[in-house]
Design a protein around this motif. Structure first.
Motif, PDB file in Angstrom:
ATOM      1  N   MET A 110     -28.842 -64.006   1.239  1.00 43.30           N
ATOM      2  CA  MET A 110     -30.157 -63.623   1.699  1.00 43.30           C
ATOM      3  C   MET A 110     -31.193 -64.364   0.866  1.00 43.30           C
ATOM      4  SD  MET A 110     -31.638 -59.815   2.214  1.00 43.30           S
ATOM      5  CE  MET A 110     -31.937 -59.414   0.530  1.00 43.30           C
ATOM      6  N   THR A 111     -32.175 -64.903   1.532  1.00 41.81           N
ATOM      7  CA  THR A 111     -33.223 -65.643   0.838  1.00 41.81           C
ATOM      8  C   THR A 111     -34.477 -64.788   0.762  1.00 41.81           C
ATOM      9  OG1 THR A 111     -34.134 -66.595   2.860  1.00 41.81           O
ATOM     10  CG2 THR A 111     -32.322 -67.793   1.821  1.00 41.81           C
ATOM     11  N   PRO A 112     -35.424 -65.139  -0.128  1.00 38.66           N
ATOM     12  CA  PRO A 112     -36.673 -64.381  -0.207  1.00 38.66           C
ATOM     13  C   PRO A 112     -37.415 -64.340   1.137  1.00 38.66           C
ATOM     14  CG  PRO A 112     -36.467 -65.833  -2.091  1.00 38.66           C
ATOM     15  CD  PRO A 112     -35.334 -66.164  -1.160  1.00 38.66           C
ATOM     16  N   ALA A 113     -37.194 -65.333   1.987  1.00 41.31           N
ATOM     17  CA  ALA A 113     -37.839 -65.356   3.299  1.00 41.31           C
ATOM     18  C   ALA A 113     -37.246 -64.292   4.227  1.00 41.31           C
ATOM     19  CB  ALA A 113     -37.695 -66.733   3.930  1.00 41.31           C
ATOM     20  N   ASP A 114     -36.055 -63.798   3.883  1.00 40.88           N
ATOM     21  CA  ASP A 114     -35.392 -62.784   4.702  1.00 40.88           C
ATOM     22  C   ASP A 114     -35.229 -61.497   3.892  1.00 40.88           C
ATOM     23  OD1 ASP A 114     -35.020 -64.629   6.791  1.00 40.88           O
ATOM     24  OD2 ASP A 114     -33.127 -65.314   5.931  1.00 40.88           O
ATOM     25  N   PRO A 115     -36.283 -60.743   3.738  1.00 39.07           N
ATOM     26  CA  PRO A 115     -36.160 -59.522   2.932  1.00 39.07           C
ATOM     27  C   PRO A 115     -35.234 -58.511   3.610  1.00 39.07           C
ATOM     28  CG  PRO A 115     -38.278 -59.571   4.052  1.00 39.07           C
ATOM     29  CD  PRO A 115     -37.614 -60.901   4.309  1.00 39.07           C
ATOM     30  N   LEU A 116     -34.603 -57.720   2.793  1.00 38.05           N
ATOM     31  CA  LEU A 116     -33.727 -56.673   3.316  1.00 38.05           C
ATOM     32  C   LEU A 116     -34.605 -55.530   3.802  1.00 38.05           C
ATOM     33  CD1 LEU A 116     -30.800 -55.841   3.751  1.00 38.05           C
ATOM     34  CD2 LEU A 116     -30.880 -54.729   1.514  1.00 38.05           C
ATOM     35  N   THR A 117     -34.587 -55.308   5.083  1.00 36.37           N
ATOM     36  CA  THR A 117     -35.387 -54.252   5.699  1.00 36.37           C
ATOM     37  C   THR A 117     -34.455 -53.283   6.413  1.00 36.37           C
ATOM     38  OG1 THR A 117     -35.622 -55.451   7.781  1.00 36.37           O
ATOM     39  CG2 THR A 117     -37.314 -55.851   6.085  1.00 36.37           C
ATOM     40  N   PRO A 118     -34.925 -52.080   6.671  1.00 36.95           N
ATOM     41  CA  PRO A 118     -34.101 -51.159   7.455  1.00 36.95           C
ATOM     42  C   PRO A 118     -33.692 -51.759   8.813  1.00 36.95           C
ATOM     43  CG  PRO A 118     -35.895 -49.964   6.434  1.00 36.95           C
ATOM     44  CD  PRO A 118     -36.142 -51.433   6.180  1.00 36.95           C
ATOM     45  N   ARG A 162     -33.169 -54.935   9.617  1.00 41.05           N
ATOM     46  CA  ARG A 162     -32.080 -55.905   9.412  1.00 41.05           C
ATOM     47  C   ARG A 162     -30.765 -55.192   9.147  1.00 41.05           C
ATOM     48  NH1 ARG A 162     -32.136 -59.867   5.263  1.00 41.05           N
ATOM     49  NH2 ARG A 162     -30.369 -60.676   6.379  1.00 41.05           N
ATOM     50  N   ILE A 163     -30.828 -54.114   8.382  1.00 38.15           N
ATOM     51  CA  ILE A 163     -29.618 -53.348   8.091  1.00 38.15           C
ATOM     52  C   ILE A 163     -29.069 -52.736   9.375  1.00 38.15           C
ATOM     53  CG2 ILE A 163     -28.710 -51.317   6.885  1.00 38.15           C
ATOM     54  CD1 ILE A 163     -30.794 -51.966   4.642  1.00 38.15           C
ATOM     55  N   LEU A 164     -29.929 -52.197  10.207  1.00 35.77           N
ATOM     56  CA  LEU A 164     -29.481 -51.582  11.455  1.00 35.77           C
ATOM     57  C   LEU A 164     -28.877 -52.619  12.402  1.00 35.77           C
ATOM     58  CD1 LEU A 164     -32.343 -48.994  12.034  1.00 35.77           C
ATOM     59  CD2 LEU A 164     -30.027 -48.564  11.186  1.00 35.77           C
ATOM     60  N   GLU A 165     -29.477 -53.798  12.458  1.00 34.39           N
ATOM     61  CA  GLU A 165     -28.908 -54.876  13.289  1.00 34.39           C
ATOM     62  C   GLU A 165     -27.512 -55.245  12.794  1.00 34.39           C
ATOM     63  OE1 GLU A 165     -31.698 -58.129  13.311  1.00 34.39           O
ATOM     64  OE2 GLU A 165     -33.226 -56.927  14.323  1.00 34.39           O
ATOM     65  N   THR A 185     -17.531 -49.797   7.399  1.00 36.43           N
ATOM     66  CA  THR A 185     -17.992 -49.198   6.147  1.00 36.43           C
ATOM     67  C   THR A 185     -19.347 -49.780   5.762  1.00 36.43           C
ATOM     68  OG1 THR A 185     -17.018 -50.897   4.716  1.00 36.43           O
ATOM     69  CG2 THR A 185     -15.592 -49.019   5.343  1.00 36.43           C
ATOM     70  N   VAL A 186     -20.005 -49.121   4.817  1.00 36.62           N
ATOM     71  CA  VAL A 186     -21.268 -49.644   4.293  1.00 36.62           C
ATOM     72  C   VAL A 186     -21.009 -50.959   3.569  1.00 36.62           C
ATOM     73  CG1 VAL A 186     -23.183 -49.181   2.702  1.00 36.62           C
ATOM     74  CG2 VAL A 186     -22.298 -47.354   4.173  1.00 36.62           C
ATOM     75  N   VAL A 187     -19.859 -51.082   2.942  1.00 35.99           N
ATOM     76  CA  VAL A 187     -19.504 -52.344   2.274  1.00 35.99           C
ATOM     77  C   VAL A 187     -19.431 -53.474   3.305  1.00 35.99           C
ATOM     78  CG1 VAL A 187     -17.694 -53.541   0.974  1.00 35.99           C
ATOM     79  CG2 VAL A 187     -18.326 -51.200   0.358  1.00 35.99           C
ATOM     80  N   ASP A 188     -18.889 -53.206   4.498  1.00 34.81           N
ATOM     81  CA  ASP A 188     -18.843 -54.218   5.562  1.00 34.81           C
ATOM     82  C   ASP A 188     -20.258 -54.633   5.972  1.00 34.81           C
ATOM     83  OD1 ASP A 188     -15.998 -54.187   5.776  1.00 34.81           O
ATOM     84  OD2 ASP A 188     -16.104 -52.451   7.118  1.00 34.81           O
ATOM     85  N   VAL A 189     -21.153 -53.668   6.076  1.00 35.96           N
ATOM     86  CA  VAL A 189     -22.545 -53.964   6.440  1.00 35.96           C
ATOM     87  C   VAL A 189     -23.182 -54.821   5.352  1.00 35.96           C
ATOM     88  CG1 VAL A 189     -24.823 -52.959   6.886  1.00 35.96           C
ATOM     89  CG2 VAL A 189     -22.782 -51.864   7.848  1.00 35.96           C
ATOM     90  N   ALA A 190     -22.986 -54.435   4.098  1.00 37.27           N
ATOM     91  CA  ALA A 190     -23.557 -55.189   2.979  1.00 37.27           C
ATOM     92  C   ALA A 190     -23.007 -56.619   2.963  1.00 37.27           C
ATOM     93  CB  ALA A 190     -23.250 -54.482   1.664  1.00 37.27           C
ATOM     94  N   ARG A 191     -21.709 -56.742   3.184  1.00 35.46           N
ATOM     95  CA  ARG A 191     -21.091 -58.069   3.209  1.00 35.46           C
ATOM     96  C   ARG A 191     -21.708 -58.925   4.318  1.00 35.46           C
ATOM     97  NH1 ARG A 191     -15.852 -56.665   3.948  1.00 35.46           N
ATOM     98  NH2 ARG A 191     -15.730 -56.105   1.761  1.00 35.46           N
ATOM     99  N   ALA A 192     -21.931 -58.345   5.486  1.00 31.74           N
ATOM    100  CA  ALA A 192     -22.526 -59.089   6.602  1.00 31.74           C
ATOM    101  C   ALA A 192     -23.941 -59.553   6.269  1.00 31.74           C
ATOM    102  CB  ALA A 192     -22.543 -58.219   7.862  1.00 31.74           C
ATOM    103  N   LEU A 193     -24.624 -58.794   5.428  1.00 31.29           N
ATOM    104  CA  LEU A 193     -25.994 -59.146   5.034  1.00 31.29           C
ATOM    105  C   LEU A 193     -26.039 -60.023   3.783  1.00 31.29           C
ATOM    106  CD1 LEU A 193     -27.547 -55.628   5.600  1.00 31.29           C
ATOM    107  CD2 LEU A 193     -28.208 -57.722   6.821  1.00 31.29           C
ATOM    108  N   ARG A 211     -30.058 -48.175  -0.903  1.00 30.31           N
ATOM    109  CA  ARG A 211     -31.459 -47.964  -1.266  1.00 30.31           C
ATOM    110  C   ARG A 211     -32.301 -47.637  -0.025  1.00 30.31           C
ATOM    111  NH1 ARG A 211     -30.109 -51.003  -5.562  1.00 30.31           N
ATOM    112  NH2 ARG A 211     -30.421 -53.160  -4.986  1.00 30.31           N
ATOM    113  N   HIS A 212     -31.867 -48.123   1.125  1.00 28.73           N
ATOM    114  CA  HIS A 212     -32.589 -47.859   2.374  1.00 28.73           C
ATOM    115  C   HIS A 212     -32.023 -46.652   3.122  1.00 28.73           C
ATOM    116  CE1 HIS A 212     -35.132 -51.480   2.390  1.00 28.73           C
ATOM    117  NE2 HIS A 212     -34.114 -52.050   1.768  1.00 28.73           N
ATOM    118  N   PHE A 213     -30.725 -46.460   3.033  1.00 22.60           N
ATOM    119  CA  PHE A 213     -30.049 -45.352   3.711  1.00 22.60           C
ATOM    120  C   PHE A 213     -29.155 -44.673   2.682  1.00 22.60           C
ATOM    121  CE2 PHE A 213     -31.070 -48.511   6.920  1.00 22.60           C
ATOM    122  CZ  PHE A 213     -31.742 -47.729   7.855  1.00 22.60           C
ATOM    123  N   ARG A 214     -29.493 -43.458   2.301  1.00 24.59           N
ATOM    124  CA  ARG A 214     -28.857 -42.769   1.181  1.00 24.59           C
ATOM    125  C   ARG A 214     -27.355 -42.562   1.339  1.00 24.59           C
ATOM    126  NH1 ARG A 214     -31.740 -43.353  -3.069  1.00 24.59           N
ATOM    127  NH2 ARG A 214     -33.136 -41.686  -3.629  1.00 24.59           N
TER     128      ARG A 214
END
Length: 194
Positions: free
Chosen positions: A1-9, A11-14, A29-37, A46-49
């Motif tokens: 992820m670059t500064p031009a692509d901030p992590l937003t809710p 983006r996480i939902l997509e 899993t959430v780890v799969d989502v994080a890996r994809a991002l 931090r966005h979804f508890r």
């Protein structure tokens, strides 16, 4: 992820939708989502508890798309109430039908997620509320004659369940379903008319 692509809710939902499509709700899993991002799973948290909160948000996002489309029919249309009601019902049916047919993997996932979610009840309340608005408009214009618009709205929603409830999705590809939808819509509109 670059500064031009901030992590937003958003983006996480997509990314969550993509992960759910790929792995299904049981294995995603959430780890799969994080890996994809390309971020740590802590960044997602931090966005979804919780994983449940993430799944709830992705379900709400999916259901809201339909609500927005239907709201536009109510607010932008100058159609008389009977035509608006038919348009609204047809749009709801087509929306659900396309979701089931265009992306069956994600649709099957959402069937599971909606069974776990409290947002479905809110979604149904929103849809019945939209129907009530259309029926009230019809009563004000003298096109509908009902004593209680809220009761009539719930009855219309219940009577058309076969055309929007995901439990009936297997029937939506039946060649006769369009004619059956028209028959039910015609009957309901005749029952509401003044």
């Amino acid at each position: 992820m670059t500064p031009a692509d901030p992590l937003t809710p958003e983006r996480i939902l997509e990314a969550t939708e993509d992960v759910l499509r790929r792995y299904g709700p049981a294995k995603a899993t959430v780890v799969d989502v994080a890996r994809a991002l390309g971020v740590s799973h802590g960044s997602v948290y931090r966005h979804f508890r919780t994983k449940a909160a993430l799944r709830e948000a992705v379900t709400a996002r999916w259901l809201t798309r339909t609500e927005v489309t239907l709201t536009e029919i109510i607010s932008a249309s100058t159609e008389p109430a009977p035509s608006k009601l038919r348009h609204w019902l047809a749009t709801l049916f087509e929306s659900k039908r396309h979701k089931a047919g265009d992306d069956p993997e994600l649709f099957a996932t959402y069937i599971v997620l909606t069974g776990e979610s409290t947002v479905v009840e809110e979604h149904v309340r929103e849809l019945v509320g939209q129907l009530r608005e259309i029926i009230e408009e019809g009563v004000r214009s003298g096109q509908f004659a009902v004593d209680d618009a809220a009761v009539a709205a719930q009855a219309v929603f219940d009577a058309t369940a076969r055309f929007h409830d995901p439990a009936y999705a297997a029937e939506w590809q039946n060649p006769a379903i369009g004619a059956e939808f028209t028959a039910v819509s015609d009957l309901l509109l005749r029952g509401l008319r003044a």
